[in-house]
Design a protein around this motif. Sequence first.
Motif, mmCIF file in Angstrom:
data_model
loop_
_atom_site.group_PDB
_atom_site.id
_atom_site.type_symbol
_atom_site.label_atom_id
_atom_site.label_comp_id
_atom_site.label_asym_id
_atom_site.label_seq_id
_atom_site.Cartn_x
_atom_site.Cartn_y
_atom_site.Cartn_z
ATOM 1 N N ASN A 55 3.682 -3.303 19.281
ATOM 2 C CA ASN A 55 4.471 -3.922 19.119
ATOM 3 C C ASN A 55 5.371 -4.307 18.158
ATOM 4 O OD1 ASN A 55 5.286 -5.168 22.472
ATOM 5 N ND2 ASN A 55 3.468 -4.949 22.131
ATOM 6 N N MET A 56 5.941 -3.242 17.522
ATOM 7 C CA MET A 56 6.819 -3.374 15.807
ATOM 8 C C MET A 56 8.648 -3.982 15.691
ATOM 9 S SD MET A 56 4.825 -0.415 13.847
ATOM 10 C CE MET A 56 3.113 0.299 14.565
ATOM 11 N N LEU A 57 8.722 -4.105 14.904
ATOM 12 C CA LEU A 57 9.351 -4.975 14.506
ATOM 13 C C LEU A 57 10.241 -4.334 13.226
ATOM 14 C CD1 LEU A 57 13.061 -6.138 15.300
ATOM 15 C CD2 LEU A 57 12.352 -8.447 13.467
ATOM 16 N N VAL A 58 11.119 -3.234 13.202
ATOM 17 C CA VAL A 58 10.829 -2.366 11.780
ATOM 18 C C VAL A 58 12.424 -2.953 11.212
ATOM 19 C CG1 VAL A 58 10.697 -0.302 10.079
ATOM 20 C CG2 VAL A 58 9.481 -0.491 12.855
ATOM 21 N N VAL A 59 12.394 -4.393 10.070
ATOM 22 C CA VAL A 59 13.984 -3.920 9.650
ATOM 23 C C VAL A 59 13.690 -2.914 8.346
ATOM 24 C CG1 VAL A 59 15.223 -5.503 9.145
ATOM 25 C CG2 VAL A 59 13.505 -6.214 10.339
ATOM 26 N N ASP A 60 15.253 -2.581 7.797
ATOM 27 C CA ASP A 60 15.825 -1.926 7.009
ATOM 28 C C ASP A 60 17.405 -1.414 6.788
ATOM 29 O OD1 ASP A 60 14.626 0.148 4.449
ATOM 30 O OD2 ASP A 60 15.767 0.462 5.227
ATOM 31 N N ASP A 61 17.578 -1.072 6.120
ATOM 32 C CA ASP A 61 18.980 -0.901 5.920
ATOM 33 C C ASP A 61 19.399 0.341 5.338
ATOM 34 O OD1 ASP A 61 18.637 -1.513 3.415
ATOM 35 O OD2 ASP A 61 21.236 -2.212 2.450
ATOM 36 N N ASP A 62 18.475 1.298 4.536
ATOM 37 C CA ASP A 62 18.090 2.092 3.419
ATOM 38 C C ASP A 62 18.789 3.963 4.885
ATOM 39 O OD1 ASP A 62 18.922 3.521 1.669
ATOM 40 O OD2 ASP A 62 16.627 3.555 0.781
ATOM 41 N N VAL A 63 18.664 5.404 4.356
ATOM 42 C CA VAL A 63 19.324 5.903 5.174
ATOM 43 C C VAL A 63 18.122 7.282 3.778
ATOM 44 C CG1 VAL A 63 21.188 6.491 5.769
ATOM 45 C CG2 VAL A 63 20.705 7.395 3.331
ATOM 46 N N VAL A 64 17.240 8.014 4.976
ATOM 47 C CA VAL A 64 16.155 8.763 4.097
ATOM 48 C C VAL A 64 16.566 9.917 3.195
ATOM 49 C CG1 VAL A 64 14.659 10.465 4.307
ATOM 50 C CG2 VAL A 64 14.792 8.660 6.120
ATOM 51 N N ALA A 72 1.956 2.227 6.717
ATOM 52 C CA ALA A 72 2.081 0.792 6.885
ATOM 53 C C ALA A 72 1.651 1.363 8.508
ATOM 54 C CB ALA A 72 2.384 -0.608 6.539
ATOM 55 N N ALA A 73 3.263 1.140 9.079
ATOM 56 C CA ALA A 73 3.712 1.454 10.125
ATOM 57 C C ALA A 73 2.977 2.342 11.038
ATOM 58 C CB ALA A 73 5.053 1.791 10.652
ATOM 59 N N LEU A 74 3.080 4.144 10.337
ATOM 60 C CA LEU A 74 2.230 4.464 10.576
ATOM 61 C C LEU A 74 0.875 4.601 11.352
ATOM 62 C CD1 LEU A 74 3.310 7.778 12.024
ATOM 63 C CD2 LEU A 74 4.924 6.085 10.699
ATOM 64 N N MET A 75 0.108 3.688 10.353
ATOM 65 C CA MET A 75 -1.825 3.751 10.652
ATOM 66 C C MET A 75 -2.011 2.619 11.216
ATOM 67 S SD MET A 75 -2.847 3.606 5.682
ATOM 68 C CE MET A 75 -1.319 4.137 5.605
ATOM 69 N N LEU A 76 -1.303 0.947 10.868
ATOM 70 C CA LEU A 76 -1.342 0.913 12.430
ATOM 71 C C LEU A 76 -0.721 0.897 13.739
ATOM 72 C CD1 LEU A 76 1.090 -2.812 10.445
ATOM 73 C CD2 LEU A 76 -1.421 -2.033 11.080
ATOM 74 N N ALA A 77 0.490 1.655 14.046
ATOM 75 C CA ALA A 77 0.396 2.010 15.351
ATOM 76 C C ALA A 77 -0.996 3.296 15.602
ATOM 77 C CB ALA A 77 2.011 3.432 15.210
ATOM 78 N N ARG A 78 -1.043 4.321 14.863
ATOM 79 C CA ARG A 78 -3.121 4.568 15.296
ATOM 80 C C ARG A 78 -3.770 3.378 15.449
ATOM 81 N NH1 ARG A 78 -2.125 9.848 13.907
ATOM 82 N NH2 ARG A 78 -0.323 10.657 12.072
ATOM 83 N N ASP A 96 -4.353 -2.473 7.380
ATOM 84 C CA ASP A 96 -5.915 -3.583 7.260
ATOM 85 C C ASP A 96 -5.714 -4.869 7.498
ATOM 86 O OD1 ASP A 96 -8.881 -2.612 7.898
ATOM 87 O OD2 ASP A 96 -8.925 -3.946 5.680
ATOM 88 N N ALA A 97 -4.771 -5.145 5.980
ATOM 89 C CA ALA A 97 -4.936 -6.347 6.734
ATOM 90 C C ALA A 97 -4.584 -7.090 7.725
ATOM 91 C CB ALA A 97 -4.285 -6.914 5.256
ATOM 92 N N VAL A 98 -3.053 -6.723 8.038
ATOM 93 C CA VAL A 98 -3.075 -6.767 9.759
ATOM 94 C C VAL A 98 -4.533 -7.220 10.369
ATOM 95 C CG1 VAL A 98 -1.348 -6.054 11.569
ATOM 96 C CG2 VAL A 98 -0.587 -6.228 8.855
ATOM 97 N N LEU A 99 -5.308 -5.866 11.042
ATOM 98 C CA LEU A 99 -6.084 -5.509 11.464
ATOM 99 C C LEU A 99 -7.201 -6.599 11.434
ATOM 100 C CD1 LEU A 99 -6.918 -1.831 11.321
ATOM 101 C CD2 LEU A 99 -5.716 -2.795 13.321
#
Length: 204
Positions: A49-58, A38-44, A191-194
């Motif tokens: 401006n985005m704030l990304v919150v997550d504690d995990d590693v890939v 979703a973040a990449l689609m929103l950036a595209r 799409d909902a964010v847009l």
Amino acid sequence: MHNALHTGLARYLSPEQIDALSSARVGIAGAGGLGSNAALMLARSGIGNMLVVDDDVVDASNLNRQQYWPRHVGRPKVEALAELLLELNPAIQVETRRMRMDQHNIGTLLPACPIWVEAFDGPDDKTLLVETALLGGYRIASASGMGGWGGKAMGKRHLGNLVLVGDFSTDVMLAPPLAPRVTEAAALLADAVLEMVLGAHAPD
């Protein structure tokens, strides 16, 4: 702001729409299959401006559906995702928090953005974020039902400040989380964010 992405968007969107997207601030709660896509689609789409919150590693098991590459394995998801977002749009403002959103810190995180994407795996985490966001007057898009393949068609349900997306039946914890349906749900979230930023419908 005149980079390749915005030059391309100018073919499809008005200056006013591009300005609205560039100034919008969106929180991404969870940087896994839903959040990273979703973040990449929103950036595209021009979100600036985005704030990304997550504690995990890939992890290697993430590569089948999340917006990461083998080179990212072992790195914090928020760090890898921010790198990808900035590569796509060097003008984007990305803030990252490598932490787990919980009842103790959610009250300090939510005010950072008027719009949130709920992209958690666990039902308890989903419920906490959605309920707290709605009580606080924030707008939020949340996903439910995206496991396996085939299955019911996905859609969106608008409930005031909440937009629910998914097939509303498939439990992703029981069915394999594979790229097509996870990404489809992520696309509906974006799409909902847009819709929240630009209005409910594109002009004819």
